[in-house]
Every structure is written in C-alpha cells, then in structure tokens.
Design a protein around this motif. Sequence first.
Motif, PDB file in Angstrom:
ATOM      1  N   MET A  18     -23.862 -21.103  -2.171  1.00  0.00           N
ATOM      2  CA  MET A  18     -25.086 -21.333  -3.055  1.00  0.00           C
ATOM      3  C   MET A  18     -26.348 -21.732  -2.049  1.00  0.00           C
ATOM      4  O   MET A  18     -27.392 -21.442  -2.346  1.00  0.00           O
ATOM      5  CB  MET A  18     -24.654 -22.382  -4.263  1.00  0.00           C
ATOM      6  N   CYS A  19     -25.923 -22.818  -1.345  1.00  0.00           N
ATOM      7  CA  CYS A  19     -26.980 -23.250  -0.463  1.00  0.00           C
ATOM      8  C   CYS A  19     -27.618 -22.273   0.406  1.00  0.00           C
ATOM      9  O   CYS A  19     -28.764 -22.162   0.432  1.00  0.00           O
ATOM     10  CB  CYS A  19     -26.601 -24.425   0.182  1.00  0.00           C
ATOM     11  N   SER A  20     -26.691 -21.563   1.139  1.00  0.00           N
ATOM     12  CA  SER A  20     -27.307 -20.240   2.004  1.00  0.00           C
ATOM     13  C   SER A  20     -28.116 -19.375   1.309  1.00  0.00           C
ATOM     14  O   SER A  20     -29.143 -18.904   1.637  1.00  0.00           O
ATOM     15  CB  SER A  20     -25.921 -19.730   2.467  1.00  0.00           C
ATOM     16  N   SER A  21     -27.426 -19.157   0.053  1.00  0.00           N
ATOM     17  CA  SER A  21     -28.398 -18.211  -1.056  1.00  0.00           C
ATOM     18  C   SER A  21     -29.617 -18.586  -1.187  1.00  0.00           C
ATOM     19  O   SER A  21     -30.844 -18.020  -1.221  1.00  0.00           O
ATOM     20  CB  SER A  21     -27.495 -17.860  -2.231  1.00  0.00           C
ATOM     21  N   LYS A  22     -29.929 -20.011  -1.662  1.00  0.00           N
ATOM     22  CA  LYS A  22     -31.087 -20.360  -1.779  1.00  0.00           C
ATOM     23  C   LYS A  22     -31.859 -20.416  -0.343  1.00  0.00           C
ATOM     24  O   LYS A  22     -33.194 -20.348  -0.462  1.00  0.00           O
ATOM     25  CB  LYS A  22     -30.827 -21.877  -2.200  1.00  0.00           C
ATOM     26  N   ALA A  23     -31.314 -20.862   0.708  1.00  0.00           N
ATOM     27  CA  ALA A  23     -32.186 -20.969   1.787  1.00  0.00           C
ATOM     28  C   ALA A  23     -32.592 -19.406   2.235  1.00  0.00           C
ATOM     29  O   ALA A  23     -33.592 -19.276   2.794  1.00  0.00           O
ATOM     30  CB  ALA A  23     -31.289 -21.409   3.059  1.00  0.00           C
ATOM     31  N   GLU A  24     -31.707 -18.374   2.115  1.00  0.00           N
ATOM     32  CA  GLU A  24     -32.098 -17.048   2.390  1.00  0.00           C
ATOM     33  C   GLU A  24     -33.423 -16.511   1.140  1.00  0.00           C
ATOM     34  O   GLU A  24     -34.326 -15.963   1.822  1.00  0.00           O
ATOM     35  CB  GLU A  24     -31.222 -15.927   1.911  1.00  0.00           C
ATOM     36  N   TYR A  31     -40.448 -19.431   4.545  1.00  0.00           N
ATOM     37  CA  TYR A  31     -39.894 -20.591   5.286  1.00  0.00           C
ATOM     38  C   TYR A  31     -38.799 -20.126   5.900  1.00  0.00           C
ATOM     39  O   TYR A  31     -37.691 -20.256   5.658  1.00  0.00           O
ATOM     40  CB  TYR A  31     -39.385 -21.414   4.078  1.00  0.00           C
ATOM     41  N   GLU A  32     -39.103 -19.783   7.170  1.00  0.00           N
ATOM     42  CA  GLU A  32     -38.124 -19.088   8.103  1.00  0.00           C
ATOM     43  C   GLU A  32     -37.083 -19.945   8.432  1.00  0.00           C
ATOM     44  O   GLU A  32     -35.938 -19.297   8.943  1.00  0.00           O
ATOM     45  CB  GLU A  32     -38.774 -18.529   9.500  1.00  0.00           C
ATOM     46  N   TYR A  33     -37.376 -21.133   8.689  1.00  0.00           N
ATOM     47  CA  TYR A  33     -36.296 -22.010   9.317  1.00  0.00           C
ATOM     48  C   TYR A  33     -35.390 -22.871   8.418  1.00  0.00           C
ATOM     49  O   TYR A  33     -34.905 -23.778   8.958  1.00  0.00           O
ATOM     50  CB  TYR A  33     -36.940 -23.016  10.464  1.00  0.00           C
ATOM     51  N   VAL A  34     -35.426 -22.630   7.342  1.00  0.00           N
ATOM     52  CA  VAL A  34     -34.439 -23.222   6.179  1.00  0.00           C
ATOM     53  C   VAL A  34     -33.229 -22.994   6.563  1.00  0.00           C
ATOM     54  O   VAL A  34     -32.925 -21.714   6.430  1.00  0.00           O
ATOM     55  CB  VAL A  34     -35.262 -22.953   4.865  1.00  0.00           C
ATOM     56  N   THR A  35     -32.205 -23.775   6.370  1.00  0.00           N
ATOM     57  CA  THR A  35     -30.845 -23.463   6.466  1.00  0.00           C
ATOM     58  C   THR A  35     -30.092 -24.005   5.066  1.00  0.00           C
ATOM     59  O   THR A  35     -30.728 -24.712   4.358  1.00  0.00           O
ATOM     60  CB  THR A  35     -30.201 -24.252   7.519  1.00  0.00           C
ATOM     61  N   GLY A  36     -29.057 -23.655   4.898  1.00  0.00           N
ATOM     62  CA  GLY A  36     -27.991 -24.077   3.832  1.00  0.00           C
ATOM     63  C   GLY A  36     -28.018 -25.600   3.841  1.00  0.00           C
ATOM     64  O   GLY A  36     -28.145 -26.171   2.950  1.00  0.00           O
ATOM     65  N   LYS A  37     -27.781 -25.963   5.092  1.00  0.00           N
ATOM     66  CA  LYS A  37     -27.486 -27.449   5.327  1.00  0.00           C
ATOM     67  C   LYS A  37     -28.938 -28.247   4.812  1.00  0.00           C
ATOM     68  O   LYS A  37     -28.826 -29.337   4.233  1.00  0.00           O
ATOM     69  CB  LYS A  37     -27.305 -27.792   6.537  1.00  0.00           C
ATOM     70  N   ASP A  38     -30.111 -27.715   5.086  1.00  0.00           N
ATOM     71  CA  ASP A  38     -31.293 -28.400   4.586  1.00  0.00           C
ATOM     72  C   ASP A  38     -31.328 -28.340   3.154  1.00  0.00           C
ATOM     73  O   ASP A  38     -31.912 -29.369   2.579  1.00  0.00           O
ATOM     74  CB  ASP A  38     -32.460 -27.550   5.203  1.00  0.00           C
ATOM     75  N   ILE A  39     -30.872 -27.377   2.687  1.00  0.00           N
ATOM     76  CA  ILE A  39     -31.090 -27.211   1.010  1.00  0.00           C
ATOM     77  C   ILE A  39     -30.120 -28.419   0.554  1.00  0.00           C
ATOM     78  O   ILE A  39     -30.510 -29.117  -0.490  1.00  0.00           O
ATOM     79  CB  ILE A  39     -30.705 -25.646   0.491  1.00  0.00           C
ATOM     80  N   TRP A  40     -28.842 -28.161   1.049  1.00  0.00           N
ATOM     81  CA  TRP A  40     -27.896 -29.549   0.722  1.00  0.00           C
ATOM     82  C   TRP A  40     -28.520 -30.889   0.713  1.00  0.00           C
ATOM     83  O   TRP A  40     -28.141 -31.700  -0.185  1.00  0.00           O
ATOM     84  CB  TRP A  40     -26.497 -29.245   1.113  1.00  0.00           C
ATOM     85  N   ASP A  41     -29.070 -30.964   1.766  1.00  0.00           N
ATOM     86  CA  ASP A  41     -29.411 -32.530   2.064  1.00  0.00           C
ATOM     87  C   ASP A  41     -30.624 -32.645   1.156  1.00  0.00           C
ATOM     88  O   ASP A  41     -30.584 -33.697   0.618  1.00  0.00           O
ATOM     89  CB  ASP A  41     -30.115 -32.507   3.584  1.00  0.00           C
ATOM     90  N   CYS A  42     -31.455 -31.953   0.734  1.00  0.00           N
ATOM     91  CA  CYS A  42     -32.448 -32.065  -0.183  1.00  0.00           C
ATOM     92  C   CYS A  42     -31.945 -32.490  -1.721  1.00  0.00           C
ATOM     93  O   CYS A  42     -32.265 -33.229  -2.119  1.00  0.00           O
ATOM     94  CB  CYS A  42     -33.617 -30.735  -0.278  1.00  0.00           C
ATOM     95  N   VAL A  43     -30.919 -31.452  -1.898  1.00  0.00           N
ATOM     96  CA  VAL A  43     -30.354 -31.476  -3.473  1.00  0.00           C
ATOM     97  C   VAL A  43     -29.516 -32.806  -3.578  1.00  0.00           C
ATOM     98  O   VAL A  43     -29.394 -33.550  -4.595  1.00  0.00           O
ATOM     99  CB  VAL A  43     -29.656 -30.196  -3.600  1.00  0.00           C
TER     100      VAL A  43
END
Length: 83
Positions: A18-24, A31-43
């Motif tokens: 889910m986080c990877s999908s949101k990063a995509e 926002y080219e450099y967003v990763t799934g881990k970044d999304i998870w850290d935020c959420v």
Amino acid sequence: MESEQLNFDELSDAIEAMCSSKAEEFQLLGYEYVTGKDIWDCVSRNYAKEGKPPLHKLVNDIYSLKATSYMNYLTIAAYRGFT
C-alpha cells in the motif's frame, strides 16, 4: 462465517504494498524521490501516541494521504532535524 486473520508477515507485506502504491502515485504527481518507507514514516508518526490502529484506519490513512500533508510532514521533520 469465520473471519480470516492476517499473520504478521502478510500484514507487513500488505502495508508495504500500500505504501509503495501511494509512493508511485506521488511520483506520478512529480514527487520523484518518495519511497514507500517515506509514506509509512509520515502515516505512522501518529501511531506512537494513539497506539496500534485498527486495520481499516491504517488503510484509510495510507490511501487518503495528500501530497500537501506529506510535504508539511517533510518540512516539519526538516526543521526538527529528523530527515
């Protein structure tokens, strides 16, 4: 009807997907450099205070995350020196 419980590995894989999908999605918005881990850290930053959320809230928090909320999170983290 029995409800199926996800084990820890299955749940982790699902959250990661889910986080990877949101990063995509964010990458498609520029926002080219967003990763799934970044999304998870935020959420997940709120879960330290609230505790473990129900699965439906977790899914909603990931999929409803807006780019502006993510950028606000990054800005505050940069000011605090967390990035």
